[in-house]
Design a protein around this motif. Structure first.
Motif, mmCIF file in Angstrom:
data_model
loop_
_atom_site.group_PDB
_atom_site.id
_atom_site.type_symbol
_atom_site.label_atom_id
_atom_site.label_comp_id
_atom_site.label_asym_id
_atom_site.label_seq_id
_atom_site.Cartn_x
_atom_site.Cartn_y
_atom_site.Cartn_z
ATOM 1 N N SER A 159 0.836 -1.205 0.000
ATOM 2 C CA SER A 159 0.000 0.000 0.000
ATOM 3 C C SER A 159 0.873 1.259 0.000
ATOM 4 O O SER A 159 0.605 2.217 -0.723
ATOM 5 N N SER A 160 1.928 1.242 0.812
ATOM 6 C CA SER A 160 2.845 2.388 0.854
ATOM 7 C C SER A 160 3.551 2.571 -0.488
ATOM 8 O O SER A 160 3.699 3.693 -0.970
ATOM 9 N N ARG A 166 2.418 1.699 -3.391
ATOM 10 C CA ARG A 166 1.428 2.247 -4.340
ATOM 11 C C ARG A 166 1.277 3.752 -4.158
ATOM 12 O O ARG A 166 1.211 4.498 -5.131
ATOM 13 N N HIS A 167 1.185 4.172 -2.895
ATOM 14 C CA HIS A 167 1.047 5.600 -2.603
ATOM 15 C C HIS A 167 2.261 6.380 -3.133
ATOM 16 O O HIS A 167 2.119 7.434 -3.752
ATOM 17 N N ILE A 168 3.443 5.853 -2.902
ATOM 18 C CA ILE A 168 4.667 6.522 -3.351
ATOM 19 C C ILE A 168 4.689 6.603 -4.876
ATOM 20 O O ILE A 168 4.965 7.660 -5.449
ATOM 21 N N SER A 209 2.197 6.488 -6.957
ATOM 22 C CA SER A 209 1.155 7.418 -7.400
ATOM 23 C C SER A 209 1.591 8.867 -7.191
ATOM 24 O O SER A 209 1.404 9.718 -8.066
ATOM 25 N N SER A 210 2.171 9.155 -6.038
ATOM 26 C CA SER A 210 2.624 10.517 -5.740
ATOM 27 C C SER A 210 3.734 10.952 -6.697
ATOM 28 O O SER A 210 3.734 12.085 -7.181
ATOM 29 N N LEU A 242 9.471 11.197 -0.280
ATOM 30 C CA LEU A 242 9.069 9.967 -0.974
ATOM 31 C C LEU A 242 10.283 9.065 -1.208
ATOM 32 O O LEU A 242 10.188 7.835 -1.083
ATOM 33 N N GLN A 264 11.024 7.282 2.000
ATOM 34 C CA GLN A 264 10.053 6.205 2.211
ATOM 35 C C GLN A 264 10.388 5.002 1.329
ATOM 36 O O GLN A 264 10.287 3.847 1.775
#
Length: 199
Positions: free
Chosen positions: A96-97, A99-101, A103-104, A179, A182
């Motif tokens: 999930s993390s 994916r968020h990274i 996407s960002s 990012l 992360q």
């Protein structure tokens, strides 16, 4: 019609006038061509320096981060086999993390992270002031801002079809650095390394 090259002595004044006019036109044309050539040479030199020192390095860094985030998205699901990773690591949360990274990072524009060229802005301001145009009303900049505003509006649309209440916040270079950190944390858990030659 008399030619400025006639041998008639009574046309000396006309000949001098025509010669002065032709000479002036050639001088002006040469001056304009010189200015154009000078601008083109300076423009090319500025482009080369900007590309080599800002555009290419930032683009390369962002490309590597995006590529690594995509690779992680493909790699993390393969770690669900027993013994592939520390059992205390939550793979779903990590995925999930990632994916968020990813996407960002996909939403970052060059204009979001490039440093402002204060010298170029001042130069443009001087020329626009000389022409009586307010820099904020520059049609090229205004068109670009309008397009980016529309892109931001479209990306902020919720599933209900209405834009979000707060305007979208554009990412900054600090956001990209966060990012990257992360990504490095996730990479550490899955025992991968982000290429360290980003600079």
């Amino acid at each position: 019609m008399e030619s400025p090259w006639d041998d008639n002595p009574s046309s000396d004044t006309t000949r001098d006038t025509e010669w002065t006019k032709i000479s002036s036109e050639f001088t002006n044309a040469g001056y304009r061509e010189g200015i154009t050539a000078g601008k083109e040479a300076a423009l090319q030199e500025g482009f080369d320096a900007g590309f080599a020192n800002v555009g290419a390095p930032l683009g390369r860094e962002l490309g590597i981060l995006r590529g690594f985030a995509s690779a992680l998205l493909s790699y993390i699901p393969t770690l669900s086999q027993p013994g592939a990773i520390d059992p205390n690591v939550d793979l779903e949360q990590m995925l999930s993390s990632a994916r968020h990274i990813a996407s960002s990072l996909s939403k970052v524009r060059f204009t979001d992270i490039a440093p402002r060229d204060l010298e170029a802005e001042e130069h443009a301001r001087e020329h626009l002031d000389a022409e009586g145009i307010d820099m904020e009303q520059n049609p090229d900049l205004e068109e670009k801002r309008t397009m980016e505003g529309l892109e931001d509006l479209l990306s902020s649309m919720t599933t209900s079809g209405s834009p979000s209440q707060a305007g979208p916040k554009r990412p900054t270079i600090e956001d990209v650095r966060s990012l990257e950190e992360q990504l490095q944390t996730i990479a550490h858990y899955v025992q991968l390394d982000i290429p360290n030659d980003l600079n």
